[in-house]
Design an enzyme around this catalytic site. Structure first.
Site, PDB file in Angstrom:
ATOM      1  CG  LEU A  37      16.294 -39.253 101.065  1.00 41.29           C
ATOM      2  CD1 LEU A  37      17.521 -40.341 100.893  1.00 41.29           C
ATOM      3  CD2 LEU A  37      16.820 -37.888 100.720  1.00 41.29           C
ATOM      4  CD  GLU A  86       4.710 -35.317  98.913  1.00 37.09           C
ATOM      5  OE1 GLU A  86       4.821 -34.779  97.909  1.00 37.09           O
ATOM      6  OE2 GLU A  86       5.338 -36.251  99.312  1.00 37.09           O
ATOM      7  CB  THR A 102       3.702 -35.107 104.242  1.00 32.55           C
ATOM      8  OG1 THR A 102       4.144 -36.724 103.784  1.00 32.55           O
ATOM      9  CG2 THR A 102       4.915 -34.481 104.512  1.00 32.55           C
ATOM     10  CB  THR A 127       3.376 -21.435 101.791  1.00 31.28           C
ATOM     11  OG1 THR A 127       3.050 -20.880 100.525  1.00 31.28           O
ATOM     12  CG2 THR A 127       2.346 -22.421 102.243  1.00 31.28           C
ATOM     13  CG  ASP A 128       2.630 -16.447  99.435  1.00 33.95           C
ATOM     14  OD1 ASP A 128       2.875 -17.820  99.086  1.00 33.95           O
ATOM     15  OD2 ASP A 128       3.095 -15.697  98.520  1.00 33.95           O
ATOM     16  CD  GLU A 129       1.139 -21.677  96.789  1.00 33.52           C
ATOM     17  OE1 GLU A 129       0.243 -22.282  96.632  1.00 33.52           O
ATOM     18  OE2 GLU A 129       2.416 -21.574  96.508  1.00 33.52           O
ATOM     19  CE1 TYR A 152       2.715 -26.811  99.755  1.00 30.59           C
ATOM     20  CE2 TYR A 152       1.993 -24.801  98.974  1.00 30.59           C
ATOM     21  CZ  TYR A 152       2.784 -25.667  99.567  1.00 30.59           C
ATOM     22  OH  TYR A 152       4.017 -24.701 100.322  1.00 30.59           O
ATOM     23  CE  LYS A 156       3.523 -25.543 104.464  1.00 28.98           C
ATOM     24  NZ  LYS A 156       4.901 -26.490 105.035  1.00 28.98           N
ATOM     25  CG  ASP A 274      -5.854 -21.194  84.457  1.00 28.43           C
ATOM     26  OD1 ASP A 274      -4.511 -21.242  85.171  1.00 28.43           O
ATOM     27  OD2 ASP A 274      -6.131 -19.980  84.769  1.00 28.43           O
TER      28      ASP A 274
HETATM   29  P1  NAD Z   1      10.620 -29.703  98.268  1.00 31.39           P
HETATM   30  O1  NAD Z   1       9.355 -30.459  97.682  1.00 31.39           O
HETATM   31  O2  NAD Z   1      11.694 -29.473  97.408  1.00 31.39           O
HETATM   32  O3  NAD Z   1      11.486 -30.554  99.440  1.00 31.39           O
HETATM   33  C1  NAD Z   1      10.546 -31.086 100.533  1.00 31.39           C
HETATM   34  C2  NAD Z   1      11.537 -32.113 101.218  1.00 31.39           C
HETATM   35  O4  NAD Z   1      10.580 -32.805 102.128  1.00 31.39           O
HETATM   36  C3  NAD Z   1      12.290 -33.349 100.153  1.00 31.39           C
HETATM   37  O5  NAD Z   1      13.395 -33.413 100.509  1.00 31.39           O
HETATM   38  C4  NAD Z   1      11.286 -34.445 100.743  1.00 31.39           C
HETATM   39  O6  NAD Z   1      11.943 -35.647 100.531  1.00 31.39           O
HETATM   40  C5  NAD Z   1      10.954 -34.138 102.275  1.00 31.39           C
HETATM   41  N1  NAD Z   1       9.855 -34.978 102.551  1.00 31.39           N
HETATM   42  C6  NAD Z   1       8.754 -35.041 102.066  1.00 31.39           C
HETATM   43  N2  NAD Z   1       7.789 -35.740 102.884  1.00 31.39           N
HETATM   44  C7  NAD Z   1       8.378 -35.977 103.981  1.00 31.39           C
HETATM   45  C8  NAD Z   1       8.140 -36.938 105.011  1.00 31.39           C
HETATM   46  N3  NAD Z   1       6.886 -37.336 105.105  1.00 31.39           N
HETATM   47  N4  NAD Z   1       9.092 -37.102 106.040  1.00 31.39           N
HETATM   48  C9  NAD Z   1      10.220 -36.497 105.833  1.00 31.39           C
HETATM   49  N5  NAD Z   1      10.572 -35.897 104.834  1.00 31.39           N
HETATM   50  C10 NAD Z   1       9.626 -35.529 103.768  1.00 31.39           C
HETATM   51  O7  NAD Z   1       9.970 -28.474  98.887  1.00 31.39           O
HETATM   52  P2  NAD Z   1      10.516 -27.150  99.172  1.00 31.39           P
HETATM   53  O8  NAD Z   1      10.377 -26.003  97.707  1.00 31.39           O
HETATM   54  O9  NAD Z   1      12.254 -27.063  99.734  1.00 31.39           O
HETATM   55  O10 NAD Z   1       9.892 -26.333 100.502  1.00 31.39           O
HETATM   56  C11 NAD Z   1      10.260 -26.788 101.990  1.00 31.39           C
HETATM   57  C12 NAD Z   1       9.367 -26.087 102.678  1.00 31.39           C
HETATM   58  O11 NAD Z   1       9.069 -24.761 102.493  1.00 31.39           O
HETATM   59  C13 NAD Z   1       7.924 -26.516 102.408  1.00 31.39           C
HETATM   60  O12 NAD Z   1       7.278 -26.790 103.832  1.00 31.39           O
HETATM   61  C14 NAD Z   1       7.068 -25.651 101.822  1.00 31.39           C
HETATM   62  O13 NAD Z   1       5.527 -25.727 102.051  1.00 31.39           O
HETATM   63  C15 NAD Z   1       7.519 -24.306 102.038  1.00 31.39           C
HETATM   64  N6  NAD Z   1       7.656 -23.334 101.156  1.00 31.39           N
HETATM   65  C16 NAD Z   1       8.134 -23.432  99.951  1.00 31.39           C
HETATM   66  C17 NAD Z   1       8.179 -22.248  98.762  1.00 31.39           C
HETATM   67  C18 NAD Z   1       8.514 -22.584  97.474  1.00 31.39           C
HETATM   68  O14 NAD Z   1       8.638 -21.547  96.887  1.00 31.39           O
HETATM   69  N7  NAD Z   1       9.296 -23.740  97.278  1.00 31.39           N
HETATM   70  C19 NAD Z   1       7.741 -21.169  99.360  1.00 31.39           C
HETATM   71  C20 NAD Z   1       7.249 -21.060 100.674  1.00 31.39           C
HETATM   72  C21 NAD Z   1       7.163 -22.103 101.591  1.00 31.39           C
HETATM   73  P1  TYD Z   2       4.651 -23.161  90.868  1.00 31.04           P
HETATM   74  O1  TYD Z   2       6.054 -22.936  90.686  1.00 31.04           O
HETATM   75  O2  TYD Z   2       4.021 -24.225  90.721  1.00 31.04           O
HETATM   76  O3  TYD Z   2       4.263 -22.241  92.352  1.00 31.04           O
HETATM   77  P2  TYD Z   2       2.848 -22.038  93.017  1.00 31.04           P
HETATM   78  O4  TYD Z   2       1.936 -22.582  92.291  1.00 31.04           O
HETATM   79  O5  TYD Z   2       3.122 -22.732  94.320  1.00 31.04           O
HETATM   80  O6  TYD Z   2       2.952 -20.538  92.988  1.00 31.04           O
HETATM   81  O7  TYD Z   2       3.844 -22.063  89.841  1.00 31.04           O
HETATM   82  C1  TYD Z   2       4.116 -20.586  89.630  1.00 31.04           C
HETATM   83  C2  TYD Z   2       3.270 -19.900  88.864  1.00 31.04           C
HETATM   84  O8  TYD Z   2       3.510 -20.544  87.455  1.00 31.04           O
HETATM   85  C3  TYD Z   2       1.861 -20.459  88.980  1.00 31.04           C
HETATM   86  O9  TYD Z   2       1.167 -19.341  88.832  1.00 31.04           O
HETATM   87  C4  TYD Z   2       1.497 -21.613  88.106  1.00 31.04           C
HETATM   88  C5  TYD Z   2       2.289 -21.284  86.671  1.00 31.04           C
HETATM   89  N1  TYD Z   2       2.732 -22.307  86.110  1.00 31.04           N
HETATM   90  C6  TYD Z   2       2.704 -22.321  84.762  1.00 31.04           C
HETATM   91  O10 TYD Z   2       2.207 -21.398  84.286  1.00 31.04           O
HETATM   92  N2  TYD Z   2       3.157 -23.522  84.034  1.00 31.04           N
HETATM   93  C7  TYD Z   2       3.668 -24.447  84.666  1.00 31.04           C
HETATM   94  O11 TYD Z   2       4.066 -25.406  83.936  1.00 31.04           O
HETATM   95  C8  TYD Z   2       4.024 -24.369  86.126  1.00 31.04           C
HETATM   96  C9  TYD Z   2       4.695 -25.741  86.810  1.00 31.04           C
HETATM   97  C10 TYD Z   2       3.517 -23.258  86.756  1.00 31.04           C
END
Ligand code: NAD
Ligand code: TYD
Length: 338
Positions: A37, A86, A102, A127-129, A152, A156, A274
């Protein structure tokens, strides 16, 4: 009964996953959700799952090996789906330490426990990143070399390498999914889509980084979670599966679409400095999961993005509580000098 440790299940994707799994089917799944949390974790996301007898929540940190070992023992855990992380690139640029703690150390603690208790599957949500940035042409395949650019994504990628090493060395039954950018309900408002929706509703400027032409490949969170479910059930051990919905879009196009839906003027757009090291383009080739496991996305971007915007309109209480808290300090730090 499958005893599954789901980590990070109070975040955006994890909570959608648990709600989906528990509501749609799976009385044979016993889910233990371990979540620290952090600012991103929110138990409100899990209301639909609360009270179910095959769902348990534990507040705790995946880096705490005593706790993780205790959970494995107490709940006889044999499966792990690791969402906990994170997850925000901009925060990793402001301070990287917690990302490595983490995302790398935490994954190591989970892998060690999985090894000790002889887990039957360890699914790492990646992630694709991790692949870095594409030029104008091409797509990420599972063979694309890892070349992460942000704290980040490098954390990963390190975790992915570790997961594969545990397979190679100890024969651990691991699978990795690498998905593109998600959108949908319960996404924390620091990410592009909810941030722009909420700013527009407040007639606040919409901060678009650089020229707005960075490209992301968007997928609806439910499609991502259905793919995770399938890989969890049928994915081949030791394999990586890319997940994406072939929906590339420059950021500026999404921002304009949101403004249009909310009937707000494009004058709210503000091009700002940027992001340092900003990846130009992500795009996924998901041929492997489609061909091998029969997955395909079921939502079109056109309808799911409208649904998502509507969700934010109908759930103001959810995000108003968030943006009135710690988020205000983050927003100030992140955007004030741009
Ligand atoms: P989010 O930040 O919304 O949620 C992360 C969750 O992990 C939170 O509930 C947080 O409390 C918990 N957490 C963080 N540190 C922790 C710790 N040390 N121990 C236990 N719990 C912890 O993230 P999300 O967008 O739901 O992403 C989930 C996963 O999917 C991540 O591994 C992320 O790398 C991956 N992912 C996300 C996206 C995206 O577009 N959001 C895309 C591809 C992959
Ligand atoms: P984001 O949602 O942070 O995902 P990621 O960086 O993991 O792809 O951002 C998506 C795209 O949007 C990325 O190219 C950065 C851009 N962006 C903005 O232009 N302004 C913003 O305030 C944020 C948060 C992201």
């Amino acid at each position: 009964m499958k005893n599954i440790l789901v980590t990070g299940g109070a975040g955006f994707i994890g909570s959608n996953f648990i709600n989906h799994i528990l509501l749609e089917k799976r009385d044979d799944y016993n889910i233990v959700n371990l979540d620290k949390l952090t600012y991103a974790g929110n138990l409100e996301n899990l209301r639909p799952s609360e009270g179910k007898k095959n769902y348990h929540f534990i507040k705790g940190d995946i880096t705490n090996s005593d706790l993780v070992n205790y959970i494995f023992e107490k709940f006889k855990i044999k499966y792990v789906i690791n969402f906990a992380a994170e997850s925000h690139v901009d925060r990793s640029i402001l301070g990287s330490e917690i990302f490595y703690r983490t995302n790398v150390i935490g994954t190591n603690v989970l892998l060690e426990a999985a090894r000790r208790f002889e887990a039957e599957k360890f699914l790492q949500v990646s992630t694709d990143e991790v692949y870095g940035s594409l030029g104008e042409e091409g797509l990420f395949t599972e063979q694309t070399p890892l070349s992460p650019n942000s704290p980040y994504s490098s954390s990963k990628a390190a975790a992915d390498m570790m997961v594969l090493a545990f397979h190679h060395t100890y024969g651990m039954p691991v699978v990795i999914t690498r998905c593109s950018n998600n959108y949908g309900s319960y996404q924390f408002p620091e990410k592009l889509i909810p941030l722009m929706i909420i700013n527009a509703l407040h007639n606040k400027k919409l901060p678009v980084y650089g020229d707005g032409m960075n490209v992301r490949d968007w997928i609806y969170v439910i499609d991502h979670n259905k793919a995770i479910d399938l890989v969890f059930e049928k994915g081949r051990t030791g394999e990586v599966y890319n997940i994406g919905a072939s929906n590339e879009m420059p950021n500026i196009k999404i921002v304009k679409l949101i403004l249009n839906h909310l009937k707000k003027s494009d004058d709210l757009i503000q091009f700002v400095q940027d992001r340092p090291g900003h990846d130009r383009r992500y795009a996924i080739n998901s041929y492997k999961i489609q061909n091998e496991l029969g997955w395909k996305p079921t939502y079109t971007f056109e309808s799911a993005i409208q649904q998502t915007i509507e969700w934010y309109l109908q759930n103001k209480n959810w995000w108003e509580r968030i943006i009135s808290g710690e988020y205000k300090n983050y927003y100030e730090l992140q955007y004030k000098n741009r």
